[in-house]
Write a protein that holds these residues in place. Sequence first.
Motif, PDB file in Angstrom:
ATOM      1  N   GLN A  31     -30.194  43.257  78.959  1.00  0.00           N
ATOM      2  CA  GLN A  31     -29.158  42.975  77.972  1.00  0.00           C
ATOM      3  C   GLN A  31     -29.242  43.941  76.793  1.00  0.00           C
ATOM      4  OE1 GLN A  31     -29.016  38.964  76.436  1.00  0.00           O
ATOM      5  NE2 GLN A  31     -27.210  39.361  75.195  1.00  0.00           N
ATOM      6  N   GLN A  32     -30.438  44.285  76.380  1.00  0.00           N
ATOM      7  CA  GLN A  32     -30.593  45.259  75.296  1.00  0.00           C
ATOM      8  C   GLN A  32     -29.931  46.584  75.658  1.00  0.00           C
ATOM      9  OE1 GLN A  32     -34.709  45.697  74.188  1.00  0.00           O
ATOM     10  NE2 GLN A  32     -35.014  43.506  73.916  1.00  0.00           N
ATOM     11  N   ARG A  33     -30.135  47.027  76.891  1.00  0.00           N
ATOM     12  CA  ARG A  33     -29.546  48.303  77.319  1.00  0.00           C
ATOM     13  C   ARG A  33     -28.025  48.222  77.383  1.00  0.00           C
ATOM     14  NH1 ARG A  33     -33.659  51.330  81.410  1.00  0.00           N
ATOM     15  NH2 ARG A  33     -35.604  50.569  80.493  1.00  0.00           N
ATOM     16  N   ILE A  34     -27.539  47.093  77.881  1.00  0.00           N
ATOM     17  CA  ILE A  34     -26.096  46.924  77.975  1.00  0.00           C
ATOM     18  C   ILE A  34     -25.460  46.870  76.586  1.00  0.00           C
ATOM     19  CG2 ILE A  34     -24.275  45.321  78.673  1.00  0.00           C
ATOM     20  CD1 ILE A  34     -25.450  46.987  80.948  1.00  0.00           C
ATOM     21  N   ARG A  35     -26.087  46.155  75.675  1.00  0.00           N
ATOM     22  CA  ARG A  35     -25.549  46.075  74.312  1.00  0.00           C
ATOM     23  C   ARG A  35     -25.605  47.432  73.619  1.00  0.00           C
ATOM     24  NH1 ARG A  35     -24.894  40.810  72.229  1.00  0.00           N
ATOM     25  NH2 ARG A  35     -25.120  41.606  70.128  1.00  0.00           N
ATOM     26  N   HIS A  36     -26.677  48.176  73.849  1.00  0.00           N
ATOM     27  CA  HIS A  36     -26.773  49.528  73.286  1.00  0.00           C
ATOM     28  C   HIS A  36     -25.660  50.414  73.843  1.00  0.00           C
ATOM     29  CE1 HIS A  36     -28.298  53.398  72.015  1.00  0.00           C
ATOM     30  NE2 HIS A  36     -28.373  53.784  73.276  1.00  0.00           N
ATOM     31  N   ARG A  37     -25.424  50.313  75.147  1.00  0.00           N
ATOM     32  CA  ARG A  37     -24.353  51.110  75.747  1.00  0.00           C
ATOM     33  C   ARG A  37     -23.000  50.718  75.163  1.00  0.00           C
ATOM     34  NH1 ARG A  37     -23.145  51.395  82.186  1.00  0.00           N
ATOM     35  NH2 ARG A  37     -25.057  52.670  82.161  1.00  0.00           N
ATOM     36  N   HIS A  38     -22.765  49.416  75.043  1.00  0.00           N
ATOM     37  CA  HIS A  38     -21.484  48.950  74.510  1.00  0.00           C
ATOM     38  C   HIS A  38     -21.249  49.494  73.101  1.00  0.00           C
ATOM     39  CE1 HIS A  38     -18.483  46.122  72.857  1.00  0.00           C
ATOM     40  NE2 HIS A  38     -18.069  46.022  74.103  1.00  0.00           N
ATOM     41  N   THR A  39     -22.276  49.423  72.269  1.00  0.00           N
ATOM     42  CA  THR A  39     -22.154  49.943  70.899  1.00  0.00           C
ATOM     43  C   THR A  39     -21.895  51.447  70.903  1.00  0.00           C
ATOM     44  OG1 THR A  39     -23.615  48.215  70.036  1.00  0.00           O
ATOM     45  CG2 THR A  39     -23.340  50.183  68.687  1.00  0.00           C
ATOM     46  N   THR A  40     -22.641  52.175  71.727  1.00  0.00           N
ATOM     47  CA  THR A  40     -22.486  53.626  71.798  1.00  0.00           C
ATOM     48  C   THR A  40     -21.105  54.015  72.305  1.00  0.00           C
ATOM     49  OG1 THR A  40     -24.854  53.868  72.236  1.00  0.00           O
ATOM     50  CG2 THR A  40     -23.455  55.749  72.766  1.00  0.00           C
ATOM     51  N   PHE A  41     -20.643  53.333  73.341  1.00  0.00           N
ATOM     52  CA  PHE A  41     -19.342  53.654  73.931  1.00  0.00           C
ATOM     53  C   PHE A  41     -18.182  53.338  72.987  1.00  0.00           C
ATOM     54  CE2 PHE A  41     -19.841  53.623  78.864  1.00  0.00           C
ATOM     55  CZ  PHE A  41     -20.794  54.609  78.782  1.00  0.00           C
ATOM     56  N   TRP A  42     -18.197  52.129  72.426  1.00  0.00           N
ATOM     57  CA  TRP A  42     -16.966  51.624  71.821  1.00  0.00           C
ATOM     58  C   TRP A  42     -16.963  51.599  70.298  1.00  0.00           C
ATOM     59  CZ3 TRP A  42     -14.116  52.699  75.451  1.00  0.00           C
ATOM     60  CH2 TRP A  42     -14.462  52.434  76.786  1.00  0.00           C
ATOM     61  N   ASN A  43     -18.097  51.884  69.656  1.00  0.00           N
ATOM     62  CA  ASN A  43     -18.086  52.048  68.201  1.00  0.00           C
ATOM     63  C   ASN A  43     -17.869  53.502  67.790  1.00  0.00           C
ATOM     64  OD1 ASN A  43     -18.580  49.342  68.067  1.00  0.00           O
ATOM     65  ND2 ASN A  43     -20.509  49.469  66.971  1.00  0.00           N
ATOM     66  N   ALA A  44     -17.806  54.383  68.769  1.00  0.00           N
ATOM     67  CA  ALA A  44     -17.581  55.797  68.476  1.00  0.00           C
ATOM     68  C   ALA A  44     -16.153  56.009  67.978  1.00  0.00           C
ATOM     69  CB  ALA A  44     -17.828  56.634  69.722  1.00  0.00           C
TER      70      ALA A  44
END
Length: 299
Positions: A31-44
């Motif tokens: 879940q940590q990795r998925i949340r990190h990916r989500h933040t990286t992808f969509w907060n850009a």
Amino acid sequence: MKPITIASLKDKFRKNYYDLLGKSADYGPFQQRIRHRHTTFWNARDAETVRNSAVSAGDPLEKWRDVEHWQRKLSNKRNSREFARMHGCRVPELYWGGREPEALDFSALPDRYVIRPTIGHSSGLVFLMDRGVNLMDKKAYSPGTVRGILKEALRQNADLEFLVEEFLRDERGEYRIPDDYKFYTFNGEVASIQVINRLGPAKGFDSCYDEHWNQIPNISTYYPQAETQPPPACLHELLQQAKLLSRSYGIFVRSDFYSTDKGPVFGEFTPTPGLGRTFTPAAEKLFVDYWEKYCPGMI
């Protein structure tokens, strides 16, 4: 003001529950990795520009991969169709696509068709129409009502498009809510196949298998346990296509397919399934082990 319904209250409760769960418990490593990916992808800053950049099956891979985290383009369902077509995968026939519901001629459509948005998750704004009835909620919708819903959604998000596609038949040639075959893949390797016998947007049963169709414990607590499923008739093709798309996608992704009377048909990619929520400790370990082995150092 939107009317309050039982379904909306359930959705609100589910969202609040998962928000509370995320705040009150330590995230598992997956879940940590998925949340990190989500933040990286969509907060850009360029997130929506990238997601909604139109790409076609005839474009070279270099055009698909011309930005950092190019996989964001594949979270647009029109683009994901084109990507699957480029790799020789079947996709549903496309009857219409666009941002102008007034231009959609419902009289030209067959008795059964599917409407879905190019952006979204959890079957939101999906209409599985069977002679005027949406099988997702078992309610009748007139063309005017559907058009009004699409227009309101577009008013709230101008980046949306809608796709009107073929209603796929199951292996027996029947029209029903199709079973989802969800492949959790890591750069060409399949960690788990989750089969969801869907009853509605958020209702159903599931069971899980390895690529040899040995049943394994369910990876998620979201759905109740289903009965053991026989393998789909096109399992070999499904695996071939899921692995092919996964190798091209590169990083972890869940690829969703359907088993139909025409064989396997691609549905969509999900790069951050459920934001990593509801996965069991065993699934967390399985997916992190695969991530480390087949996608080391990747987002």
